[in-house]
Design a protein around this motif. Structure first.
Motif, PDB file in Angstrom:
ATOM      1  N   THR A   1       1.100  -1.132  -0.234  1.00 41.70           N
ATOM      2  CA  THR A   1      -0.043   0.129   0.089  1.00 41.70           C
ATOM      3  C   THR A   1       0.762   1.257  -0.198  1.00 41.70           C
ATOM      4  O   THR A   1       2.217   1.142   0.816  1.00 41.70           O
ATOM      5  N   ILE A   2       1.001   2.211  -0.648  1.00 45.43           N
ATOM      6  CA  ILE A   2       1.500   3.318  -1.348  1.00 45.43           C
ATOM      7  C   ILE A   2       0.145   4.870  -0.670  1.00 45.43           C
ATOM      8  O   ILE A   2       0.440   5.782  -1.786  1.00 45.43           O
ATOM      9  N   THR A   3      -0.218   4.499   0.329  1.00 43.13           N
ATOM     10  CA  THR A   3      -1.038   5.705   0.557  1.00 43.13           C
ATOM     11  C   THR A   3      -0.606   7.326   0.293  1.00 43.13           C
ATOM     12  O   THR A   3       0.570   7.270   1.503  1.00 43.13           O
ATOM     13  N   GLY A   4      -1.184   8.173  -0.369  1.00 38.16           N
ATOM     14  CA  GLY A   4      -0.761   9.142   0.094  1.00 38.16           C
ATOM     15  C   GLY A   4       0.320   8.910  -1.078  1.00 38.16           C
ATOM     16  O   GLY A   4       0.915  10.731  -1.110  1.00 38.16           O
ATOM     17  N   LYS A   5       1.014   8.597  -1.411  1.00 42.29           N
ATOM     18  CA  LYS A   5       2.111   8.750  -2.060  1.00 42.29           C
ATOM     19  C   LYS A   5       2.195   9.136  -3.950  1.00 42.29           C
ATOM     20  O   LYS A   5       1.154   9.214  -4.120  1.00 42.29           O
ATOM     21  N   ARG A   6       3.404   9.703  -4.332  1.00 45.17           N
ATOM     22  CA  ARG A   6       3.529  10.390  -5.705  1.00 45.17           C
ATOM     23  C   ARG A   6       4.319   9.381  -6.659  1.00 45.17           C
ATOM     24  O   ARG A   6       5.434   9.242  -5.655  1.00 45.17           O
ATOM     25  N   ILE A   7       4.063   8.604  -6.864  1.00 46.48           N
ATOM     26  CA  ILE A   7       4.617   8.072  -7.587  1.00 46.48           C
ATOM     27  C   ILE A   7       5.314   8.199  -9.435  1.00 46.48           C
ATOM     28  O   ILE A   7       4.263   8.398 -10.156  1.00 46.48           O
ATOM     29  N   ILE A   8       6.799   8.041  -9.431  1.00 47.00           N
ATOM     30  CA  ILE A   8       7.100   7.772 -10.746  1.00 47.00           C
ATOM     31  C   ILE A   8       6.795   6.599 -11.391  1.00 47.00           C
ATOM     32  O   ILE A   8       8.314   6.177 -10.749  1.00 47.00           O
ATOM     33  N   LEU A   9       6.889   6.277 -12.165  1.00 48.01           N
ATOM     34  CA  LEU A   9       6.532   5.178 -13.067  1.00 48.01           C
ATOM     35  C   LEU A   9       7.285   4.507 -14.138  1.00 48.01           C
ATOM     36  O   LEU A   9       6.804   6.023 -15.298  1.00 48.01           O
ATOM     37  N   ILE A  10       8.528   4.852 -14.431  1.00 50.11           N
ATOM     38  CA  ILE A  10       9.361   4.264 -15.366  1.00 50.11           C
ATOM     39  C   ILE A  10       8.787   3.195 -16.475  1.00 50.11           C
ATOM     40  O   ILE A  10       9.093   1.484 -15.531  1.00 50.11           O
ATOM     41  N   ASP A  11       9.138   3.138 -17.441  1.00 47.91           N
ATOM     42  CA  ASP A  11       9.036   2.422 -18.933  1.00 47.91           C
ATOM     43  C   ASP A  11      10.093   2.798 -20.087  1.00 47.91           C
ATOM     44  O   ASP A  11      10.760   3.959 -20.033  1.00 47.91           O
ATOM     45  N   ASP A  12      10.372   1.595 -20.222  1.00 46.80           N
ATOM     46  CA  ASP A  12      11.377   2.085 -21.758  1.00 46.80           C
ATOM     47  C   ASP A  12      10.610   2.322 -22.976  1.00 46.80           C
ATOM     48  O   ASP A  12      10.831   3.591 -23.011  1.00 46.80           O
ATOM     49  N   VAL A  13       9.495   1.407 -23.477  1.00 50.02           N
ATOM     50  CA  VAL A  13       9.056   2.242 -24.500  1.00 50.02           C
ATOM     51  C   VAL A  13       7.366   2.172 -24.470  1.00 50.02           C
ATOM     52  O   VAL A  13       6.845   0.977 -23.907  1.00 50.02           O
TER      53      VAL A  13
END
Ligand SMILES: [Zn+2]
Ligand SMILES: [Zn+2]
Length: 217
Positions: free
Chosen positions: A175-187
């Motif tokens: 659980t990641i309540t209240g978090k800002r997530i930077i989601l990384i992908d290649d393409v």
């Protein structure tokens, strides 16, 4: 460590001019890599900061995206070198090309996990590798927040739960309540995969999800 030894024996060379040092030298990078202008990830409407436009926001949970390069030509060659020829050092190079993120203590960096078969074949997960190198340059840890949901473990489940399970390819690991997530992908192609990841992250409590990728088709 092993990666370092291999690189010492066979140093990287620029894929364009073959100069030794990195998989692409600075001169060639300026000449051949095409930067992606900020735009809505889904409808490609240009804007100033890569925010997902209102219309597309209504359909998914991604707040904005930052894409380093236009996919094709040299960026495609670099990605293929990493993916299909197993050159891990390319991941470090590509991570260095990703723009700085303004981080605070509520921000977490994570990645779109490859499926198990691809990972086994390749020996590594390219998005994870890029995310780890990137997180290091930003001086925070890369978090393991997502996993591929296994479709093989279906036997013996009720039909209803089977359908629910198949619906999603990803599960949240914490659980990641209240978090800002930077989601990384290649393409990123259509954005469907990152969008699916974003829904899962949202259900796990994320406040805001931003996509950071090397290239987009
Ligand atoms: Zn070069
Ligand atoms: Zn849009």
């Amino acid at each position: 460590m092993l990666e370092k030894i291999i690189e010492f024996i066979a140093p990287d060379e620029c894929i364009i001019c073959q100069k030794e040092g990195a998989c692409m030298c600075n001169e060639c990078a300026i000449a051949v890599l095409k930067y992606k202008k900020p735009a809505c990830l889904f409808c490609n409407e240009l804007n100033l900061d890569g925010r997902v436009c209102k219309r597309c926001r209504a359909k998914n949970h991604i707040y904005k995206s930052t894409i380093a390069y236009r996919y094709g030509g040299a960026s495609k060659e670099l990605i293929n070198l990493m993916k299909y020829q197993g050159r891990r050092s390319v991941a470090r190079y590509l991570a260095k090309g990703l723009p700085q993120a303004d981080l605070d203590d509520k921000t977490m960096i994570t990645f779109v996990p490859s499926d198990g078969a691809t990972r086994r074949k390749r020996g590594f997960d390219q998005a994870e590798l890029i995310a780890k190198h990137y997180a290091k340059t930003q001086q925070i840890k890369c978090a393991n927040l997502l996993a591929r949901s296994s479709h093989e473990r279906q036997v013996g489940k009720s039909r209803k739960s089977r359908i629910e399970n198949v619906k999603g390819n990803f599960v949240a690991l914490k659980t990641i309540t209240g978090k800002r997530i930077i989601l990384i992908d290649d393409v990123v192609t259509t954005g469907a995969t990152v969008s699916e990841c974003a829904s899962v992250l949202k259900s796990a409590g994320a406040k805001r999800i931003e996509v950071l990728a090397v290239a987009k088709k």
